[in-house]
Motif scaffolding. Sequence first.
Motif, PDB file in Angstrom:
ATOM      1  N   ALA A 228       0.815  -1.217   0.000  1.00 18.80           N
ATOM      2  CA  ALA A 228       0.000   0.000   0.000  1.00 18.80           C
ATOM      3  C   ALA A 228       0.847   1.264   0.000  1.00 18.80           C
ATOM      4  O   ALA A 228       0.369   2.333  -0.407  1.00 18.80           O
ATOM      5  N   THR A 229       2.090   1.162   0.455  1.00 21.61           N
ATOM      6  CA  THR A 229       2.938   2.352   0.606  1.00 21.61           C
ATOM      7  C   THR A 229       4.122   2.379  -0.356  1.00 21.61           C
ATOM      8  O   THR A 229       4.884   3.350  -0.346  1.00 21.61           O
ATOM      9  N   GLY A 230       4.284   1.339  -1.164  1.00 21.84           N
ATOM     10  CA  GLY A 230       5.399   1.305  -2.107  1.00 21.84           C
ATOM     11  C   GLY A 230       6.741   1.031  -1.461  1.00 21.84           C
ATOM     12  O   GLY A 230       7.788   1.360  -2.031  1.00 21.84           O
ATOM     13  N   LEU A 231       6.733   0.428  -0.277  1.00 26.80           N
ATOM     14  CA  LEU A 231       7.964   0.093   0.436  1.00 26.80           C
ATOM     15  C   LEU A 231       8.197  -1.411   0.389  1.00 26.80           C
ATOM     16  O   LEU A 231       7.385  -2.166  -0.132  1.00 26.80           O
ATOM     17  N   THR A 232       9.291  -1.861   0.971  1.00 26.44           N
ATOM     18  CA  THR A 232       9.536  -3.284   1.127  1.00 26.44           C
ATOM     19  C   THR A 232       9.051  -3.728   2.509  1.00 26.44           C
ATOM     20  O   THR A 232       8.978  -2.908   3.437  1.00 26.44           O
ATOM     21  N   PRO A 233       8.705  -5.015   2.682  1.00 29.44           N
ATOM     22  CA  PRO A 233       8.287  -5.478   4.012  1.00 29.44           C
ATOM     23  C   PRO A 233       9.341  -5.226   5.086  1.00 29.44           C
ATOM     24  O   PRO A 233       8.998  -4.931   6.238  1.00 29.44           O
ATOM     25  N   VAL A 234      10.612  -5.346   4.727  1.00 28.71           N
ATOM     26  CA  VAL A 234      11.685  -5.104   5.695  1.00 28.71           C
ATOM     27  C   VAL A 234      11.659  -3.640   6.162  1.00 28.71           C
ATOM     28  O   VAL A 234      11.786  -3.343   7.356  1.00 28.71           O
ATOM     29  N   HIS A 235      11.466  -2.737   5.207  1.00 26.84           N
ATOM     30  CA  HIS A 235      11.434  -1.312   5.545  1.00 26.84           C
ATOM     31  C   HIS A 235      10.207  -1.008   6.412  1.00 26.84           C
ATOM     32  O   HIS A 235      10.282  -0.217   7.363  1.00 26.84           O
ATOM     33  N   VAL A 236       9.073  -1.618   6.091  1.00 24.66           N
ATOM     34  CA  VAL A 236       7.866  -1.423   6.902  1.00 24.66           C
ATOM     35  C   VAL A 236       8.109  -1.919   8.322  1.00 24.66           C
ATOM     36  O   VAL A 236       7.719  -1.265   9.297  1.00 24.66           O
ATOM     37  N   GLY A 237       8.765  -3.074   8.457  1.00 29.63           N
ATOM     38  CA  GLY A 237       9.076  -3.600   9.786  1.00 29.63           C
ATOM     39  C   GLY A 237       9.906  -2.627  10.602  1.00 29.63           C
ATOM     40  O   GLY A 237       9.686  -2.468  11.813  1.00 29.63           O
ATOM     41  N   ARG A 238      10.844  -1.951   9.941  1.00 31.83           N
ATOM     42  CA  ARG A 238      11.663  -0.964  10.650  1.00 31.83           C
ATOM     43  C   ARG A 238      10.819   0.215  11.120  1.00 31.83           C
ATOM     44  O   ARG A 238      10.995   0.729  12.236  1.00 31.83           O
ATOM     45  N   MET A 239       9.904   0.670  10.267  1.00 30.36           N
ATOM     46  CA  MET A 239       9.060   1.805  10.637  1.00 30.36           C
ATOM     47  C   MET A 239       8.143   1.444  11.817  1.00 30.36           C
ATOM     48  O   MET A 239       7.976   2.231  12.746  1.00 30.36           O
TER      49      MET A 239
END
Length: 292
Positions: A228-239
């Motif tokens: 939904a945000t155009g990121l990677t799952p790893v990056h979402v996990g960091r956020m």
Amino acid sequence: MLRTAALPFHPIPCLSRRRSFHCQRGAMFLKHLYEGGRPCSACPAGYPPFCRSLVNPKNEHNDPRRLEVAQDFDVIEPHRNIYLRNARTDDIYVMCDGWAFTFLQTADGRRQIVSFLVGGDFFACELLIEQNSGLSLRTLTKSLFCRMPRAQVREQVLKSDETLNIVGKICIANERAKNDLLLDLGRRNADERVAHLILTLTERLDRLGTTRDGNYPFPLRQQDIADATGLTPVHVGRMISKFREFGWIELSAGHLRILNRGELVRLGRIELKRALRQLNPVWRAGSRRPFR
């Protein structure tokens, strides 16, 4: 008619099975059905304005929730495609309960989620004009959908100024939400995108009255947020970890609790009232919670 048997679903070619709806609100639907009532009489979405506008106030049964169009209710398992892009259909879809999302997909399987649907949401405005949509629709959780014949709904829309006005507002809101998505993907950084998504979803849930003691149902996985945000799952996990560490949110077992909404609003750089008017303007007049 509420379908629960494992039968082919026509005219949607990509749905394979439907089973009983094992949740509290789904059980309420079944209870009313077996007692001879209509599922709309126990609508968990609070009887949305689009459905309400399809009721003839002078109906012979004196039923305030008897729609002037035929209805077919379908219980759909999680992670099932309901509609695939450009597939021909003669139905209009209204989500009664659960979570789903619309999306686009590239030839190599990469997916962009365009919007999330919760109870009361309507898919898709273009089906009133065309027999196909440019978006695909997929369930996120076990969901209950109402299908209505496109021709009958279109007839009601054209002869009722109220229904036409509501449909117009929904179409405008969808267009503005897509513009916000373009802004997210083009100009917001990663933490701003995730904060913006969390805020808009939780405010919509507040409007529906599904919050319990400050806890929100939040069935999105890291992959869903990434799509939904155009990121990677790893990056979402960091956020998400960052938001937890700062004491802004708690997220576990499909439930979200916001501990510091002010910081999320500051980070997301959005004005929530404006965003909510764009996302769902037709809910303001009759929502369970007053618009603030």
